[in-house]
Design an enzyme around this catalytic site. Structure first.
Site, PDB file in Angstrom:
ATOM      1  N   CYS A 128       0.792  -1.238   0.000  1.00  0.00           N
ATOM      2  CA  CYS A 128       0.000   0.000   0.000  1.00  0.00           C
ATOM      3  C   CYS A 128       0.820   1.282   0.000  1.00  0.00           C
ATOM      4  O   CYS A 128       0.710   2.080  -0.933  1.00  0.00           O
ATOM      5  CB  CYS A 128      -0.942  -0.012   1.195  1.00  0.00           C
ATOM      6  SG  CYS A 128      -1.937  -1.490   1.253  1.00  0.00           S
TER       7      CYS A 128
HETATM    8  C1  UGA Z   1      -1.415   0.448   5.442  1.00  0.00           C
HETATM    9  C2  UGA Z   1      -2.251   1.383   6.334  1.00  0.00           C
HETATM   10  O1  UGA Z   1      -1.760   1.356   7.674  1.00  0.00           O
HETATM   11  C3  UGA Z   1      -3.730   0.984   6.308  1.00  0.00           C
HETATM   12  O2  UGA Z   1      -4.496   1.924   7.055  1.00  0.00           O
HETATM   13  C4  UGA Z   1      -4.225   0.956   4.863  1.00  0.00           C
HETATM   14  O3  UGA Z   1      -5.579   0.565   4.770  1.00  0.00           O
HETATM   15  C5  UGA Z   1      -3.372  -0.010   4.068  1.00  0.00           C
HETATM   16  O4  UGA Z   1      -1.983   0.421   4.133  1.00  0.00           O
HETATM   17  C6  UGA Z   1      -3.893  -0.031   2.644  1.00  0.00           C
HETATM   18  O5  UGA Z   1      -3.837   1.015   1.987  1.00  0.00           O
HETATM   19  O6  UGA Z   1      -4.465  -1.034   2.237  1.00  0.00           O
HETATM   20  P1  UGA Z   1      -0.287  -1.960   5.767  1.00  0.00           P
HETATM   21  O7  UGA Z   1       0.482  -1.644   4.535  1.00  0.00           O
HETATM   22  O8  UGA Z   1      -0.945  -3.272   5.877  1.00  0.00           O
HETATM   23  O9  UGA Z   1      -1.435  -0.852   6.015  1.00  0.00           O
HETATM   24  O10 UGA Z   1       0.717  -1.897   7.003  1.00  0.00           O
HETATM   25  P2  UGA Z   1       1.191  -0.826   8.084  1.00  0.00           P
HETATM   26  O11 UGA Z   1       1.014  -1.409   9.414  1.00  0.00           O
HETATM   27  O12 UGA Z   1       0.624   0.510   7.838  1.00  0.00           O
HETATM   28  O13 UGA Z   1       2.766  -0.780   7.793  1.00  0.00           O
HETATM   29  C7  UGA Z   1       3.295  -0.274   6.564  1.00  0.00           C
HETATM   30  C8  UGA Z   1       4.811  -0.244   6.639  1.00  0.00           C
HETATM   31  O14 UGA Z   1       5.253   0.778   7.533  1.00  0.00           O
HETATM   32  C9  UGA Z   1       5.454  -1.541   7.140  1.00  0.00           C
HETATM   33  O15 UGA Z   1       6.557  -1.858   6.326  1.00  0.00           O
HETATM   34  C10 UGA Z   1       5.911  -1.207   8.544  1.00  0.00           C
HETATM   35  O16 UGA Z   1       7.049  -1.940   8.919  1.00  0.00           O
HETATM   36  C11 UGA Z   1       6.235   0.271   8.402  1.00  0.00           C
HETATM   37  N1  UGA Z   1       6.156   1.003   9.686  1.00  0.00           N
HETATM   38  C12 UGA Z   1       4.967   1.178  10.307  1.00  0.00           C
HETATM   39  C13 UGA Z   1       7.309   1.512  10.259  1.00  0.00           C
HETATM   40  O17 UGA Z   1       8.428   1.379   9.702  1.00  0.00           O
HETATM   41  N2  UGA Z   1       7.216   2.188  11.447  1.00  0.00           N
HETATM   42  C14 UGA Z   1       6.031   2.379  12.085  1.00  0.00           C
HETATM   43  O18 UGA Z   1       6.032   3.013  13.166  1.00  0.00           O
HETATM   44  C15 UGA Z   1       4.893   1.853  11.511  1.00  0.00           C
END
Ligand code: UGA
Length: 449
Positions: free
Chosen positions: A272
């Site tokens: 995403c």
């Molecule tokens: C993300 C959004 O959080 C959702 O709200 C959205 O619906 C989704 O994309 C989408 O568009 O379908 P997702 O990609 O499943 O969800 O995962 P996240 O938990 O948001 O993490 C995304 C990335 O950011 C991961 O690689 C994670 O490791 C990284 N991240 C997240 C960090 O490096 N630090 C953080 O503090 C949080």
């Protein structure tokens, strides 16, 4: 109760369909990939998501969820149809709408045969203008009916994150309904009231282009927040004594900032953030506006993987002929998804520079094998992965890695050097036993007199 259909059973379509079926709704899921549809029917979800298999088993067994391969059949037997097909990237980063267009054509043809005014809800992530300029005209052309009367239409984006999709469907922070007109918005509002009962989250009602935009802004905000804390991490590393985790802990207490998405690391991946930021940048540029902040957030993320490679070089001079252990391949914990995973970028850099790579992940190995094949070795446990390594890089913060003790590194590695790319270990404890390098951690302060 409304009867529902979902067109496209990827993570969003399948998880949402299953949750509605669990609450007693009659749901039809349409998946045009026959093999995938068969798999779902026999309760084998095509991807991992906590609790999905159990719920799928229940709703297939009690008949609340039926899986079909015909979009027409799905539309004919339901009152509300959600479009949940994927919107991948074109080569230039812009959004690819082929699945949305095809779904709209097929739904339109089915609407032609239907008497009642079906509600179509666009859940797929689409840039502003898509629904008004493509979805509605395609539906109208193929159905011979007028939007707002012959059929109803809303944009209803989702905010599910992988690994939390089921819980997120039952407990979202908010719901967005972008109705073509009030008549269109009403049934969707009623549906969510029925679904959530007393726990109804706030509903933001707006027009179609704003609803489309909200989805991109939500993801852009979160991705930019992570890129900002990663920028701070890079500054902390060059500041003796500084630690980004303390900085994040402190500023997260300011309620205007909050503690979420402040975990510094090797950057964001997944299906995403990278795709949606690229599409949003392309959209913005098409409008004649250069979104420099969003471009910088994207570039910061691209650069962040260099941290791991640079640290390996600092410690070992060159990765050439060195054994590097990679702990974690999935783009984040609790998923087997490796799309845009930082691990793949790091491994490909290491291989290019002549390293011998061994990797371990609790869930994602079979997906990585399809891409990297025999170019790396795969371990069956974290400890096996560490055996004889010259350096270990922690890439994904799985719970089982958090339990590793410094001795498991020192006793198994050839050179006990650990690059903590997700800040899961206690620097004090680990620094005493091995060479511990971490994102956002400055060199230790000289002892004060
Ligand atoms: C993300 C959004 O959080 C959702 O709200 C959205 O619906 C989704 O994309 C989408 O568009 O379908 P997702 O990609 O499943 O969800 O995962 P996240 O938990 O948001 O993490 C995304 C990335 O950011 C991961 O690689 C994670 O490791 C990284 N991240 C997240 C960090 O490096 N630090 C953080 O503090 C949080």
């Amino acid at each position: 109760m409304y009867k529902l259909s979902f067109i496209g059973l990827g993570p969003v379509g399948l998880c949402t369909a299953v949750c509605f079926a669990k609450k007693g709704f009659t749901v039809i899921g349409s998946e045009m990939d026959e093999a995938k549809a068969r798999q779902i029917r026999s309760v084998k979800p095509p991807f991992y998501e906590p609790n999905l298999k159990e719920l799928l088993h229940e709703v297939i067994k009690n008949g609340n969820l039926k899986i079909v391969t015909s979009n027409e059949a799905a539309v004919m037997k339901s009152d509300i149809t959600f479009i949940t097909v994927g919107t991948p990237s074109n080569r230039d980063g812009s959004i690819n709408l082929q699945h949305v267009t095809r779904a709209s054509e097929e739904i339109g043809r089915a609407l032609r045969k239907k008497k009642a005014a079906q509600l179509i809800a666009v859940k797929s992530t689409v840039t502003s203008g898509t629904t008004l300029d493509i979805v509605i005209p395609t539906l109208e052309k193929n159905s011979g009916k007028k939007c707002g009367n012959g059929f109803l239409l809303c944009v209803n984006p989702e905010f599910l994150s992988e690994g939390n999709a089921i819980n997120g469907t039952f407990n979202p922070d908010y719901i967005v309904i972008g109705g073509y007109n009030e008549k269109s918005a009403k049934p969707l509002e009623t549906l969510y009231k029925d679904f959530h009962g007393e726990n109804l989250p706030p509903i933001v009602k707006t027009n179609i282009p704003t609803a489309e935009l909200i989805k991109y802004v939500n993801n852009t905000f979160l991705a930019t927040k992570v890129s900002l804390i990663n920028t701070i991490a890079n500054i902390c590393e060059k500041t003796p004594g500084a630690d980004v985790t303390k900085v994040a802990e402190a500023i997260g207490k300011d309620h205007r900032i909050n503690p979420y998405f402040l975990n510094a690391g090797l950057g964001w991946g997944g299906s995403c953030f990278p795709k949606d930021l690229k599409a949003f940048i392309a959209y913005s540029k098409k409008l004649g506006y250069n979104p420099t902040l969003i471009q910088a957030a994207y570039k910061t993320n691209q650069d962040q993987v260099k941290f791991a490679i640079q640290k390996v070089k600092d410690e070992l001079k060159t990765p050439k002929r060195k054994r590097i252990a990679i702990l974690g391949l999935a783009f984040k914990p609790n998923t087997d998804d490796i799309r845009e995973a930082r691990s793949l970028k790091i491994v490909s850099q290491l291989l290019k520079q002549g390293a011998a790579v061994t990797a371990y992940d609790p869930m994602a190995i079979s997906n990585v094998k399809k891409i990297l094949k025999k170019r790396i070795r795969y371990a069956s446990s974290a400890v096996e992965c560490l055996k004889n390594a010259d350096c270990a890089i922690l890439v994904t913060e799985w719970d089982e890695f958090k339990k590793l003790k410094p001795e498991e590194f020192t006793e198994n590695m050839r050179r006990p050097i650990l690059v903590d790319g997700r800040r899961i270990y206690d620097p004090e404890k680990f620094s005493k036993k091995l060479r511990y390098i971490a994102v956002g951690l400055g060199e230790p302060l000289k002892p004060q007199p």
